[in-house]
Motif scaffolding. Structure first.
Motif: not given
Length: 208
Positions: A79-101
């Motif tokens: 997992i490269t740094f860019e893939e790492w960022l994309a993963f968390f960018n997607n989390l921000a768009q698809t979840t609303k709280s830590h309960t949805e992780l």
């Protein structure tokens, strides 16, 4: 790098300092094996016991499988740094709280809270935070102010964070692009690094 791109700043810090254990610039199964050994030795108070290490390898190996399944875009088992960022960018768009992780991140949060609760009282306080900074060569001079910035007015009366609040702040750290977000210092005080050095790290990792 744009000044308002603090999201990348924050994840550059945690990527280099906490997950990329062998410091080679990418996440790999080797990093997660080293994490398993680290957790096992910590659990056994500094002792390396193979059966404990093997149990942790099974747990953390599951994290790696789930992480690569979600973040390894080119399926090269790293997992490269860019893939790492994309993963968390997607989390921000698809979840609303830590309960949805995803479940593996929920488990990571629980284990990491146990790891940083140095006095084992079930709460995270300034003493624990200082120990966290000391373990990563963080700036202890700013510990009090940084910790205080994470507390609500009600929490300031007790001076502690519960595990649930820790999960909330970690979620904020992972998903917020606000440079003044409440969780910005939960993993340490990263912004002592000058912007130019962060740019340099990014260039080393991405070639850009």
């Amino acid at each position: 790098m744009a000044d308002d791109n603090f999201f990348r700043h924050k994840h550059l810090f945690i990527f280099l300092k906490q997950w990329d254990v062998d410091c080679d610039g990418v996440l790999s199964s080797e990093d997660f094996d080293l994490l398993a050994q680290r957790f096992a030795v910590y659990q056994r108070h500094g002792k390396f016991e193979k059966d404990v290490v093997d149990r942790w390898r099974q747990i953390v190996g599951g994290w790696w499988s789930n992480f690569t399944g979600a973040a390894d875009a080119n399926q090269d088992k790293s997992i490269t740094f860019e893939e790492w960022l994309a993963f968390f960018n997607n989390l921000a768009q698809t979840t609303k709280s830590h309960t949805e992780l995803p479940d593996f991140l929920k488990m990571y949060l629980k284990i990491s809270f146990t790891y940083i609760d140095f006095n084992k009282d079930g709460m995270f306080d300034i003493r624990d935070y200082r120990m966290l900074l000391a373990s990563s060569n963080g700036d202890l001079r700013r510990a009090d102010a940084a910790f205080d910035s994470m507390l609500t007015e009600a929490e300031k009366k007790k001076g502690t964070l519960s595990s649930d609040r820790y999960y909330e702040l970690m979620y904020d750290f992972w998903t917020s692009k606000n440079p003044n977000s409440p969780g910005r210092y939960i993993c340490g005080i990263y912004d002592y690094l000058p912007k130019e050095k962060l740019d340099h790290y990014h260039q080393l990792l991405t070639g850009k």
